[in-house]
Design a protein around this motif. Structure first.
Motif, PDB file in Angstrom:
ATOM      1  N   THR A  39      40.328 -69.036 -22.162  1.00  0.00           N
ATOM      2  CA  THR A  39      40.740 -68.264 -20.987  1.00  0.00           C
ATOM      3  C   THR A  39      40.233 -66.828 -21.062  1.00  0.00           C
ATOM      4  N   PHE A  40      40.391 -66.205 -22.220  1.00  0.00           N
ATOM      5  CA  PHE A  40      39.936 -64.815 -22.355  1.00  0.00           C
ATOM      6  C   PHE A  40      38.409 -64.723 -22.356  1.00  0.00           C
ATOM      7  N   LEU A  41      37.730 -65.665 -22.966  1.00  0.00           N
ATOM      8  CA  LEU A  41      36.265 -65.669 -22.925  1.00  0.00           C
ATOM      9  C   LEU A  41      35.788 -65.822 -21.479  1.00  0.00           C
ATOM     10  N   TYR A  42      36.365 -66.763 -20.760  1.00  0.00           N
ATOM     11  CA  TYR A  42      36.010 -66.971 -19.351  1.00  0.00           C
ATOM     12  C   TYR A  42      36.295 -65.722 -18.517  1.00  0.00           C
ATOM     13  N   ALA A  43      37.482 -65.129 -18.712  1.00  0.00           N
ATOM     14  CA  ALA A  43      37.851 -63.937 -17.943  1.00  0.00           C
ATOM     15  C   ALA A  43      36.875 -62.791 -18.193  1.00  0.00           C
ATOM     16  N   GLY A  44      36.514 -62.592 -19.461  1.00  0.00           N
ATOM     17  CA  GLY A  44      35.575 -61.520 -19.780  1.00  0.00           C
ATOM     18  C   GLY A  44      34.200 -61.764 -19.198  1.00  0.00           C
ATOM     19  N   LEU A  45      33.694 -62.998 -19.331  1.00  0.00           N
ATOM     20  CA  LEU A  45      32.369 -63.321 -18.789  1.00  0.00           C
ATOM     21  C   LEU A  45      32.364 -63.233 -17.268  1.00  0.00           C
ATOM     22  N   GLN A  46      33.454 -63.656 -16.638  1.00  0.00           N
ATOM     23  CA  GLN A  46      33.537 -63.569 -15.184  1.00  0.00           C
ATOM     24  C   GLN A  46      33.470 -62.107 -14.733  1.00  0.00           C
ATOM     25  N   LYS A  47      34.178 -61.230 -15.434  1.00  0.00           N
ATOM     26  CA  LYS A  47      34.147 -59.809 -15.079  1.00  0.00           C
ATOM     27  C   LYS A  47      32.749 -59.223 -15.292  1.00  0.00           C
ATOM     28  N   LEU A  48      32.111 -59.583 -16.403  1.00  0.00           N
ATOM     29  CA  LEU A  48      30.784 -59.039 -16.702  1.00  0.00           C
ATOM     30  C   LEU A  48      29.711 -59.504 -15.720  1.00  0.00           C
ATOM     31  N   GLY A  90      36.200 -51.072 -17.049  1.00  0.00           N
ATOM     32  CA  GLY A  90      35.949 -52.487 -16.745  1.00  0.00           C
ATOM     33  C   GLY A  90      35.103 -53.158 -17.808  1.00  0.00           C
ATOM     34  N   TYR A  91      34.045 -52.482 -18.247  1.00  0.00           N
ATOM     35  CA  TYR A  91      33.207 -53.026 -19.326  1.00  0.00           C
ATOM     36  C   TYR A  91      34.001 -53.145 -20.627  1.00  0.00           C
ATOM     37  N   ALA A  92      34.857 -52.167 -20.901  1.00  0.00           N
ATOM     38  CA  ALA A  92      35.664 -52.218 -22.129  1.00  0.00           C
ATOM     39  C   ALA A  92      36.631 -53.392 -22.102  1.00  0.00           C
ATOM     40  N   VAL A  93      37.306 -53.601 -20.986  1.00  0.00           N
ATOM     41  CA  VAL A  93      38.241 -54.727 -20.877  1.00  0.00           C
ATOM     42  C   VAL A  93      37.489 -56.046 -20.968  1.00  0.00           C
ATOM     43  N   ALA A  94      36.406 -56.171 -20.218  1.00  0.00           N
ATOM     44  CA  ALA A  94      35.635 -57.417 -20.225  1.00  0.00           C
ATOM     45  C   ALA A  94      35.055 -57.699 -21.616  1.00  0.00           C
ATOM     46  N   GLY A  95      34.509 -56.671 -22.246  1.00  0.00           N
ATOM     47  CA  GLY A  95      33.979 -56.837 -23.607  1.00  0.00           C
ATOM     48  C   GLY A  95      35.068 -57.208 -24.592  1.00  0.00           C
TER      49      GLY A  95
END
Length: 177
Positions: A39-48, A90-95
């Motif tokens: 879930t967290f990997l997907y959320a981060g990649l979706q944001k990026l 946003g980049y920090a959260v997604a990363g």
């Protein structure tokens, strides 16, 4: 090594790991790890990969979201901090989400990854989902609670942490050369 008389129902290693050292118990947290990690990997990649999200303003942007939640956040100071540079935030959260997801899925630095996930969830709960009424409609609090067992127990089974610990035990505890 001679058998020692056990005065306690579990040995020290089992007590230290919450009974998750061996057997099927060590896999008890695996479904939670897979769910949270994916879930967290997907959320981060979706944001990026979402150019609208990683913008200072406009429909679907983090900048616009921060403006919407400022008045209802439990800690508006966190929102103000993010508003100083919404794109960098946003980049920090997604990363962070990507790193937490990978670390959790692989079981690499499992407790640290879980702590990162818990901190991200706590931050989102105190800012974005705080006004959810009743509280159980907001998902960030549930994610925070879901990370807690992984912070406490780490990744005892099917993890790089466990494999590295086993290797260190087999080859001694030498850390250097």
């Amino acid at each position: 090594m001679a058998h020692a008389h056990r005065t306690h129902p579990v040995d020290v290693g089992e007590a230290r790991t919450g009974g998750l050292r061996g057997g099927p118990g060590r896999l008890a947290l695996l479904p939670l790890r897979v769910f949270l990690g994916a879930t967290f990997l997907y959320a981060g990649l979706q944001k990026l990969t979402d150019p609208a999200f990683l913008a200072a303003g406009g429909k679907g942007s983090l900048g616009a979201l921060l403006g919407q939640v400022h008045g209802s956040a439990a800690l508006p100071q966190l929102v103000e901090l993010a508003q100083r540079s919404p794109v960098a935030f946003g980049y920090a959260v997604a990363g962070g989400e990507v790193l937490v997801g990978i670390g959790t899925l692989l079981g690499l630095l499992g407790r640290l990854a879980a702590l990162g996930g818990a901190l991200i969830s706590l931050t989102l709960w105190l800012t974005v989902s705080w006004p959810a009424t009743p509280y159980y409609y907001g998902n960030d609090l549930a994610y925070l609670m879901a990370w807690t067992p992984l912070v406490l127990a780490g990744a005892p089974g099917f993890s790089l942490d466990a494999a590295l610990a086993n290797r260190r035990r087999r080859h001694g505890t030498r850390l250097y050369g």
